[in-house]
Design a protein around this motif. Structure first.
Motif, PDB file in Angstrom:
ATOM      1  N   TRP A 177     -13.333  71.610   6.651  1.00  0.00           N
ATOM      2  CA  TRP A 177     -14.610  70.647   6.254  1.00  0.00           C
ATOM      3  C   TRP A 177     -15.863  70.989   6.923  1.00  0.00           C
ATOM      4  O   TRP A 177     -15.963  71.467   8.073  1.00  0.00           O
ATOM      5  CB  TRP A 177     -14.176  69.341   6.885  1.00  0.00           C
ATOM      6  CG  TRP A 177     -15.364  68.109   6.980  1.00  0.00           C
ATOM      7  CD1 TRP A 177     -16.252  68.370   5.975  1.00  0.00           C
ATOM      8  CD2 TRP A 177     -15.362  66.842   7.732  1.00  0.00           C
ATOM      9  NE1 TRP A 177     -17.058  66.993   6.108  1.00  0.00           N
ATOM     10  CE2 TRP A 177     -16.507  66.138   7.160  1.00  0.00           C
ATOM     11  CE3 TRP A 177     -14.665  66.494   8.539  1.00  0.00           C
ATOM     12  CZ2 TRP A 177     -16.918  65.164   7.641  1.00  0.00           C
ATOM     13  CZ3 TRP A 177     -14.866  65.228   9.203  1.00  0.00           C
ATOM     14  CH2 TRP A 177     -16.012  64.605   8.734  1.00  0.00           C
ATOM     15  N   ILE A 178     -16.863  71.342   6.116  1.00  0.00           N
ATOM     16  CA  ILE A 178     -17.935  72.156   6.505  1.00  0.00           C
ATOM     17  C   ILE A 178     -19.128  70.751   6.662  1.00  0.00           C
ATOM     18  O   ILE A 178     -19.633  70.210   5.851  1.00  0.00           O
ATOM     19  CB  ILE A 178     -18.755  72.887   5.497  1.00  0.00           C
ATOM     20  CG1 ILE A 178     -17.617  74.139   5.488  1.00  0.00           C
ATOM     21  CG2 ILE A 178     -20.211  73.540   5.931  1.00  0.00           C
ATOM     22  CD1 ILE A 178     -18.180  75.022   4.432  1.00  0.00           C
ATOM     23  N   ARG A 179     -19.828  70.821   7.795  1.00  0.00           N
ATOM     24  CA  ARG A 179     -20.498  69.682   8.380  1.00  0.00           C
ATOM     25  C   ARG A 179     -22.076  70.218   8.553  1.00  0.00           C
ATOM     26  O   ARG A 179     -22.849  69.433   8.771  1.00  0.00           O
ATOM     27  CB  ARG A 179     -20.151  68.921   9.443  1.00  0.00           C
ATOM     28  CG  ARG A 179     -18.668  68.628   9.332  1.00  0.00           C
ATOM     29  CD  ARG A 179     -18.237  67.730  10.641  1.00  0.00           C
ATOM     30  NE  ARG A 179     -16.606  67.752  10.743  1.00  0.00           N
ATOM     31  CZ  ARG A 179     -15.860  67.245  11.603  1.00  0.00           C
ATOM     32  NH1 ARG A 179     -16.635  66.289  12.523  1.00  0.00           N
ATOM     33  NH2 ARG A 179     -14.820  67.319  11.806  1.00  0.00           N
ATOM     34  N   ALA A 180     -21.911  71.441   8.645  1.00  0.00           N
ATOM     35  CA  ALA A 180     -23.294  71.826   9.077  1.00  0.00           C
ATOM     36  C   ALA A 180     -24.725  72.080   8.066  1.00  0.00           C
ATOM     37  O   ALA A 180     -24.133  71.912   6.925  1.00  0.00           O
ATOM     38  CB  ALA A 180     -23.070  73.174   9.588  1.00  0.00           C
ATOM     39  N   ALA A 181     -25.755  72.168   8.414  1.00  0.00           N
ATOM     40  CA  ALA A 181     -26.929  72.329   7.729  1.00  0.00           C
ATOM     41  C   ALA A 181     -26.974  71.338   6.424  1.00  0.00           C
ATOM     42  O   ALA A 181     -27.513  72.053   5.415  1.00  0.00           O
ATOM     43  CB  ALA A 181     -26.912  73.954   7.479  1.00  0.00           C
ATOM     44  N   LYS A 197     -32.632  75.071   5.692  1.00  0.00           N
ATOM     45  CA  LYS A 197     -31.073  75.095   6.181  1.00  0.00           C
ATOM     46  C   LYS A 197     -30.755  75.366   7.801  1.00  0.00           C
ATOM     47  O   LYS A 197     -30.522  74.905   8.443  1.00  0.00           O
ATOM     48  CB  LYS A 197     -30.130  75.963   5.478  1.00  0.00           C
ATOM     49  CG  LYS A 197     -30.008  75.313   4.030  1.00  0.00           C
ATOM     50  CD  LYS A 197     -29.334  73.962   3.897  1.00  0.00           C
ATOM     51  CE  LYS A 197     -29.288  73.347   2.582  1.00  0.00           C
ATOM     52  NZ  LYS A 197     -28.581  72.019   2.354  1.00  0.00           N
ATOM     53  N   LEU A 198     -31.494  76.751   8.127  1.00  0.00           N
ATOM     54  CA  LEU A 198     -31.344  77.126   9.283  1.00  0.00           C
ATOM     55  C   LEU A 198     -32.035  76.483  10.237  1.00  0.00           C
ATOM     56  O   LEU A 198     -31.613  76.059  11.345  1.00  0.00           O
ATOM     57  CB  LEU A 198     -32.017  78.791   9.294  1.00  0.00           C
ATOM     58  CG  LEU A 198     -30.930  79.616   8.818  1.00  0.00           C
ATOM     59  CD1 LEU A 198     -31.649  81.136   8.787  1.00  0.00           C
ATOM     60  CD2 LEU A 198     -29.604  79.611   9.570  1.00  0.00           C
ATOM     61  N   ILE A 199     -33.526  76.126  10.083  1.00  0.00           N
ATOM     62  CA  ILE A 199     -34.301  75.293  10.925  1.00  0.00           C
ATOM     63  C   ILE A 199     -34.721  73.734  10.760  1.00  0.00           C
ATOM     64  O   ILE A 199     -34.188  73.236  11.808  1.00  0.00           O
ATOM     65  CB  ILE A 199     -35.987  76.065  10.832  1.00  0.00           C
ATOM     66  CG1 ILE A 199     -35.831  77.587  10.735  1.00  0.00           C
ATOM     67  CG2 ILE A 199     -36.569  75.284  11.937  1.00  0.00           C
ATOM     68  CD1 ILE A 199     -35.045  78.004  12.139  1.00  0.00           C
ATOM     69  N   LEU A 200     -34.890  73.331   9.607  1.00  0.00           N
ATOM     70  CA  LEU A 200     -35.045  71.948   9.526  1.00  0.00           C
ATOM     71  C   LEU A 200     -33.642  71.143   9.307  1.00  0.00           C
ATOM     72  O   LEU A 200     -33.671  69.886   9.965  1.00  0.00           O
ATOM     73  CB  LEU A 200     -35.843  71.514   8.065  1.00  0.00           C
ATOM     74  CG  LEU A 200     -37.171  72.285   7.815  1.00  0.00           C
ATOM     75  CD1 LEU A 200     -37.704  71.829   6.671  1.00  0.00           C
ATOM     76  CD2 LEU A 200     -38.075  71.932   9.127  1.00  0.00           C
ATOM     77  N   LYS A 201     -32.663  71.735   8.934  1.00  0.00           N
ATOM     78  CA  LYS A 201     -31.230  71.061   8.945  1.00  0.00           C
ATOM     79  C   LYS A 201     -30.525  71.621  10.005  1.00  0.00           C
ATOM     80  O   LYS A 201     -29.424  71.154  10.240  1.00  0.00           O
ATOM     81  CB  LYS A 201     -30.671  71.294   7.585  1.00  0.00           C
ATOM     82  CG  LYS A 201     -31.129  70.887   6.516  1.00  0.00           C
ATOM     83  CD  LYS A 201     -31.114  69.329   6.431  1.00  0.00           C
ATOM     84  CE  LYS A 201     -31.752  68.604   5.087  1.00  0.00           C
ATOM     85  NZ  LYS A 201     -31.611  67.340   5.173  1.00  0.00           N
ATOM     86  N   GLY A 202     -30.949  72.438  11.174  1.00  0.00           N
ATOM     87  CA  GLY A 202     -30.376  72.777  12.363  1.00  0.00           C
ATOM     88  C   GLY A 202     -29.194  73.982  12.136  1.00  0.00           C
ATOM     89  O   GLY A 202     -28.386  74.036  13.024  1.00  0.00           O
ATOM     90  N   LEU A 220     -28.275  76.510  14.975  1.00  0.00           N
ATOM     91  CA  LEU A 220     -27.598  75.907  16.045  1.00  0.00           C
ATOM     92  C   LEU A 220     -26.151  75.484  16.088  1.00  0.00           C
ATOM     93  O   LEU A 220     -25.665  74.975  17.014  1.00  0.00           O
ATOM     94  CB  LEU A 220     -28.317  75.022  16.963  1.00  0.00           C
ATOM     95  CG  LEU A 220     -29.858  75.350  17.329  1.00  0.00           C
ATOM     96  CD1 LEU A 220     -30.542  73.908  17.961  1.00  0.00           C
ATOM     97  CD2 LEU A 220     -29.802  76.660  18.358  1.00  0.00           C
ATOM     98  N   GLN A 221     -25.565  75.673  14.629  1.00  0.00           N
ATOM     99  CA  GLN A 221     -24.406  74.966  14.041  1.00  0.00           C
ATOM    100  C   GLN A 221     -23.389  76.336  14.248  1.00  0.00           C
ATOM    101  O   GLN A 221     -22.318  76.105  13.297  1.00  0.00           O
ATOM    102  CB  GLN A 221     -24.446  74.414  13.084  1.00  0.00           C
ATOM    103  CG  GLN A 221     -25.459  73.035  13.577  1.00  0.00           C
ATOM    104  CD  GLN A 221     -25.977  72.089  12.050  1.00  0.00           C
ATOM    105  OE1 GLN A 221     -25.777  72.891  11.044  1.00  0.00           O
ATOM    106  NE2 GLN A 221     -26.018  70.909  12.370  1.00  0.00           N
ATOM    107  N   GLY A 222     -23.640  77.545  14.732  1.00  0.00           N
ATOM    108  CA  GLY A 222     -22.527  78.329  14.362  1.00  0.00           C
ATOM    109  C   GLY A 222     -22.307  79.078  13.018  1.00  0.00           C
ATOM    110  O   GLY A 222     -23.247  78.826  12.292  1.00  0.00           O
TER     111      GLY A 222
END
Length: 257
Positions: free
Chosen positions: A118-122, A210-215, A218-220
Motif C-alpha cells: 500500500w503506497i501512501r506517500a506523495a 510530489k517531492l516538495i509540496l506533497k512531502g 521525506l517519505q522514503g
C-alpha cells in the motif's frame, strides 16, 4: 435500501473484472460493464459474474463512463474501475446511507497498491474519489482523460476503495506507457498544440509537486518512486503528443508527394 446501479468500463480486464463485479454486487442491484473491444475473456467473465455487458468503442474517460448511465435501471450510480474493490467499511457506509438527496454525491478514500504494498506517500493517500452519485443532478465531466464526477454537493465518507493499480514496479512502468499514450491522444483530440518545451516543464513541475509540496522527499523510497514515476508520466504524455503531430505531418507530406 435504495437501489443502485454499478458501472465499470473495461478493456482487456480479464484478471480483474470478476472480482470487481462481485465487489459492486455487495451494494448494487445491477452491474453494467461497458467494454471497448476486449480481446481477452473480459466480456465472457463479466457476463458469467452476472453483469450486463454493453459494447462501445472507447470514447475517452468521461464519455465512456457516462455512456451506460442512461441505460441504468436506477438513478443512483456507483462507478468503479475494473482494478478497484470496495473495502468492507465502504460497503457498510453505502448500506447506511439514506440516499434521499439526489443533489448529494459521495466521496471515498482510495488505497493505491503496487502488488501487496500500500503506497501512501506523495499524495497517493487518501486520494479522494467521488464515485456514488445520482444521475439526475450529477455525472462525469466530458473529459477524455482523468475525468471526475461533478455534483452540486459532495460528502466525504470515512470509507475506502482499494485500488490495485500495479501488479509490481514493472507493471507500473508498463501502465505509464499505456496511460501516457491515452493522455496524448486525449490532448490532441481537444486541440492542444505541440511544444518542444512542455514535456520538460511538466515533468519538472510534477516532480517538484510530489517531492516538495506533497512531502515525498521525506517519505522514503515510496516518496521517490511516486515522484519519479509521476514526472516520467508527465514527460511521456507531452512527448507523445509531439510525436502524434510529427507523425500526422509526415503522413500529410507523404500524401502530398
Amino acid at each position: 435500501m435504495t437501489s443502485i446501479t454499478g458501472i465499470i468500463i473495461t478493456l482487456n480486464e480479464a484478471d480483474n473484472v470478476t472480482d470487481c463485479v462481485a465487489s459492486l454486487q455487495r451494494t448494487c442491484d445491477e452491474v453494467i460493464v461497458v467494454d471497448s473491444g476486449s480481446r481477452d475473456d473480459t466480456v465472457a467473465l463479466a457476463e458469467a459474474a452476472g453483469a450486463r455487458v454493453i459494447h462501445q468503442p472507447y470514447l475517452g474517460d468521461g464519455p465512456q463512463k457516462a455512456f451506460a448511465v442512461p441505460q441504468a435501471q436506477h438513478d443512483w450510480i456507483l462507478a468503479m474501475d475494473a482494478d478497484e474493490r470496495l473495502d468492507d467499511d465502504a460497503v457498510e457506509a453505502i448500506r447506511g446511507l439514506p440516499l434521499d438527496d439526489p443533489r448529494t454525491a459521495y466521496r471515498f478514500r482510495r488505497r493505491n497498491f503496487a502488488g501487496r504494498h500500500w503506497i501512501r506517500a506523495a499524495g497517493f493517500y487518501p486520494d479522494p474519489v467521488t464515485r456514488l452519485y445520482n444521475r439526475t443532478s450529477a455525472g462525469y465531466l466530458p473529459k477524455k482523460a482523468h475525468s471526475s464526477v461533478q455534483a452540486p454537493r459532495v460528502v466525504d465518507l470515512d470509507a475506502h476503495i482499494r485500488h490495485f493499480t500495479y501488479r509490481d514496479l514493472s507493471h507500473w512502468i508498463t501502465r505509464i506507457d499505456a496511460l501516457s499514450s491515452r493522455d496524448a491522444w486525449a490532448m490532441k483530440e481537444r486541440g492542444k498544440p505541440p511544444s518542444r518545451y512542455r514535456p520538460i516543464l511538466h515533468a519538472a513541475s510534477a516532480g517538484f509537486r510530489k517531492l516538495i509540496l506533497k512531502g515525498g522527499l521525506l517519505q522514503g523510497p515510496d516518496g521517490f518512486t511516486v515522484a519519479m514515476t509521476t514526472a516520467f508520466h508527465a514527460y511521456m504524455k507531452y512527448a507523445k503528443l509531439n510525436e502524434l503531430y510529427e507523425n500526422e505531418s509526415a503522413t500529410s507530406d507523404a500524401d502530398d508527394a
